[in-house]
Write an enzyme that holds these catalytic residues in place. Structure first.
Site, mmCIF file in Angstrom:
data_model
loop_
_atom_site.group_PDB
_atom_site.id
_atom_site.type_symbol
_atom_site.label_atom_id
_atom_site.label_comp_id
_atom_site.label_asym_id
_atom_site.label_seq_id
_atom_site.Cartn_x
_atom_site.Cartn_y
_atom_site.Cartn_z
ATOM 1 C CE1 TYR A 124 -7.650 -1.986 4.386
ATOM 2 C CE2 TYR A 124 -6.807 0.102 3.543
ATOM 3 C CZ TYR A 124 -7.000 -1.261 3.395
ATOM 4 O OH TYR A 124 -6.556 -1.895 2.265
ATOM 5 N NE ARG A 169 -3.955 3.053 1.829
ATOM 6 C CZ ARG A 169 -3.856 2.897 3.143
ATOM 7 N NH1 ARG A 169 -4.163 3.909 3.942
ATOM 8 N NH2 ARG A 169 -3.460 1.753 3.666
ATOM 9 N N GLY A 209 -2.025 -0.274 -3.740
ATOM 10 C CA GLY A 209 -0.800 0.511 -3.835
ATOM 11 C C GLY A 209 -0.994 1.929 -4.303
ATOM 12 C CB CYS A 226 -9.716 4.953 31.398
ATOM 13 S SG CYS A 226 -11.313 5.629 31.882
ATOM 14 C CE1 TYR A 246 20.199 30.119 38.465
ATOM 15 C CE2 TYR A 246 20.041 31.987 36.956
ATOM 16 C CZ TYR A 246 20.810 31.132 37.737
ATOM 17 O OH TYR A 246 22.165 31.287 37.795
ATOM 18 C CB ALA A 247 11.441 29.481 35.846
ATOM 19 C CB SER A 305 -0.908 0.016 1.235
ATOM 20 O OG SER A 305 -1.847 -1.032 1.182
#
Length: 733
Positions: free
Chosen positions: A592, A398, A346, A548, A460-461, A309
């Site tokens: 698909y 496709r 393809g 989840c 520094y932060a 493909s």
């Protein structure tokens, strides 16, 4: 650690927009006395002052690249669908936002009450893809003097939806379009559909086969379907010979060859000598010999091959087709009754609009180049070998179905970057509780800000945040103080013009169900807001689904981007306008994705809408609307029994109400309310309900289907519909 500002002259004034607390001995700071310093990113500064138009959005999201010729941005800032491709007239364009409103609005407002996510199918695009594919091959055949024809085959595995397959058979019957099956249920589906198609259309039987599969294919042959049994394994030949003799059916046989040619991308893994499918040259020779011994060599009529493909370039395509054509000519020389050469799949899709040969997301050619390359490669080899030109087939699934459907989903909320606001007293108290190292980081951060060393501020932060996290873990800082640290660090990032943090947009979707290829193989699809494209997107975000699962997010986008330009959501989610909704569309996913989707967290498939172009005021008619699977449907798919579950819960509700200290009349109402709520939960889709006024069970009164015959679309909505409030035309059975 850089030695910055351990001793800084307090008389030095801070840069515009800055004031940091040194320690408790210093006066209380002013917050933003004169605004934030100008951004050092001049490109951003320039962009934010320019007018924004739909053309800017089209360029930003590369819509004219991957969307041509079917999708564009209209003057209203909405995605517009051109159902007939380049042949679409201006009045035939379909505003996708109006389609979505038609689908999701409550039925009492003229909508269909469908819940999101939603797949919108455009059969007119499907028809145009088929006609375009046939047209480019017809042109290549004619222009090159090829002495046979092209007839396509649609592999139903790409999208087995009933209406998709039936449409392809109907639209392709005029040019002998056929179907390909890779399993017994797919074969049954193809047999049934092709009974209404062209009698010359091929029914190509691929996949691994047992006696039942082969018997079914031979039954199809008896039913006068143009069936070809393609050998994927050498062992299948014995079954074909034996069963065909028992059934007294003369089979048409094809074989799949393993080519040496392969491409290096993900989709090339099924090609080459070590590919999963097909016969080696040694096996091909043995098959020919066995067929000759059985008096069936004339039955061998088709050669099938598959380079993989998403073939990236025509150079690779020509190499593979040329190799296959050599095998075809050798089979002719050995006495086989060859007629067809099947190039398999393809033909690629340009998912990112770059027309690049170096990515699985794009291809460096169009339809015409593909067809011309195939025809030229076959003709060259056959002419050199003095072999009659074969009928050329391809299984370009496709390329046929990718464009025809769009997945629509809502962004329901997003992470916020609002920092905790601290008073001067709170800030002093916070600094006093820091350990020595963290306090030093804070002082160095202040000094770097005063000196205008903004990159050092970020350093520094970050160090300050890390030290405070360690203090929190040790129990020396409380959660409010840790939140204050986050607020200070966010303040620094924004104030010095650092890049805005990427937000997470929570979408009413399951990646595993609706975009499984992204999760499985990092396949990228174009994702775009379908409206508000006349407004500047002001944030960048990633998309997080409802599941989840940490993999349930989209954080890679076309163009190599790790975030997507998006519009600000309203305070209650949504996009502010358009009823407070913010809709995103995933395009080119018609192949698909629906077939591969699962039921992770028991989120089922989307609602489906079938939309055809019409002469109605809004240029479209809904010809089929199917609500997505309900909670009961997905539970049933996992062997649960929703009816029994409902009875169990109803019985528990009855017990609960009976034991409550209420009047008998009130108990009856309470029980009825609980039972109704439970029933509604079983009948609704598993996804979030973002509009409580909409009808969630659009199928309640009609068994789940809205449909009409395509013939009824013609002239639908011929009545006057000048008013915007008037019902949009659609057909409901």
């Amino acid at each position: 650690m850089p030695a910055l500002g351990c001793c800084v002259d307090a008389a030095v004034s801070p840069p515009p927009g800055y004031s940091f607390l040194w320690d408790s001995s210093l006066p209380a700071p002013e917050i933003f006395p004169s605004g934030v310093p100008p951004s050092t990113n001049t490109a951003v500064a320039t962009t934010t002052t320019t007018h924004w138009s739909p053309a800017h959005s089209s360029a930003l999201y590369s819509i004219d690249g991957w969307g041509a010729p079917y999708f564009t941005v209209n003057s209203s800032g909405d995605i517009s669908v051109k159902p007939h491709g380049t042949d679409t007239l201006p009045h035939q364009e379909i505003d996708l936002l109006k389609v979505v409103k038609k689908a999701s609005d409550p039925k009492n407002l003229g909508g269909l009450g469908l819940q999101f996510p939603l797949v919108v199918r455009f059969p007119d695009i499907l028809k145009n893809r088929l006609e375009s594919l046939q047209s480019v091959f017809d042109y290549a055949v004619q222009s090159q003097g090829y002495e046979a024809h092209y007839q396509g085959v649609y592999p139903v595995k790409c999208n087995q939806d009933r209406f998709v397959v039936e449409d392809i058979v109907k639209f392709g019957s005029g040019f002998r379009f056929g179907l390909e099956a890779g399993s017994k249920p797919e074969l049954l589906l193809a047999m049934s559909c092709l009974c209404k198609g062209s009698h010359e259309g091929l029914l190509v039987c691929n996949g691994f086969k047992d006696a039942e599969y082969i018997s079914l294919a031979l039954v199809a042959r008896k039913l006068m379907l143009n069936t070809v049994i393609v050998l994927e394994q050498e062992e299948e030949l014995d079954l074909v010979i034996d069963i065909s003799k028992k059934m007294a059916v003369r089979p048409v046989i094809g074989l799949r060859a393993k080519l040496r040619t392969k491409h290096s991308g993900h989709f090339g893994s099924t090609s080459g000598e070590k590919g999963k499918f097909g016969l080696t040259t040694t096996q091909i020779v043995r098959v020919v010999k066995k067929l000759e011994e059985s008096g069936m060599l004339d039955c061998l009529q088709l050669l099938h091959f598959h380079i993989g493909s998403q073939i990236p370039s025509t150079a690779l395509l020509a190499d593979g087709v040329g190799e296959a054509a050599q095998i075809y000519c050798e089979l002719v020389r050995l006495g086989a009754g060859m007629k067809y050469i099947d190039c398999g799949g393809g033909l690629g899709i340009d998912y990112d609009g770059t027309k690049s040969c170096d990515s699985d997301c794009s291809v460096g050619y169009g339809l015409q180049e593909y067809a011309s390359t195939v025809v030229q490669a076959v003709r060259f080899v056959c002419d050199r070998k003095n072999v009659k030109h074969p009928v050329i087939c391809s299984e370009s699934g496709r390329a046929i179905v990718s464009h025809h459907s769009v997945l629509i989903f809502e962004a329901v909320s997003s992470t916020t970057t609002r920092s905790q606001e601290l008073s001067s007293v709170d800030l002093q108290s916070f600094v006093e509780k820091l350990n020595d190292d963290a306090r030093a980081d804070y002082r160095n951060l202040s000094a770097a800000a005063i000196r205008g060393e903004y990159d050092t501020c970020v350093l520094y932060a970050d160090q300050l945040k890390q030290r405070c996290v360690e203090q929190f873990k040790d129990g020396d800082l409380d959660i409010e103080q840790l939140a204050a640290v986050d607020g200070i660090c966010d303040f620094v990032s924004k104030a010095i013009g650092a890049s805005d943090p990427v937000r997470t947009y929570h979408v009413n979707l399951s990646i595993f169900t609706s975009v499984p290829d992204f999760w499985a193989i990092d396949q990228l699809f174009p994702i775009v807001p379908i409206h508000k494209l006349d407004e500047r997107p002001v944030v960048r975000g990633i998309l997080s689904d409802l599941t989840c699962d940490s993999d349930g997010k989209i954080d890679k986008f076309i163009g190599g981007e790790s975030s997507l330009p998006l519009h600000e959501l309203g305070s209650n989610g949504g996009g502010g306008g358009d009823g407070g909704k913010y809709y995103l569309g995933m395009f080119l996913g018609g192949a698909y994705e629906e077939a591969l989707g699962g039921l992770h967290n028991l989120f089922g498939g989307p609602s489906v809408l079938r939309v055809s172009q019409s002469d109605s005021p809004h240029s479209f008619a809904v010809t089929c609307a199917v609500p997505g699977p309900s909670c009961a449907d997905v539970l049933r798919a996992m062997q649960h029994e929703p009816e029994l579950m409902f009875e169990t819960l109803k019985h528990r509700a009855e017990e609960f109400v009976h034991n409550d200290d209420e009047q008998e009349e009130d108990k009856g109402l309470a029980f009825a309310s609980l039972a109704s709520s439970l029933a509604q939960s079983f009948n609704n889709m598993p996804y979030l309900v973002t509009n409580s006024s909409c009808c969630l069970t659009a199928a309640a009164n009609n068994g789940g289907y809205y449909y009409c015959n395509d013939e009824n679309i013609v002239g639908v909505g011929a009545e006057s519909a000048a008013a915007e409030e008037e019902l949009w035309p659609y057909c409901v059975a």
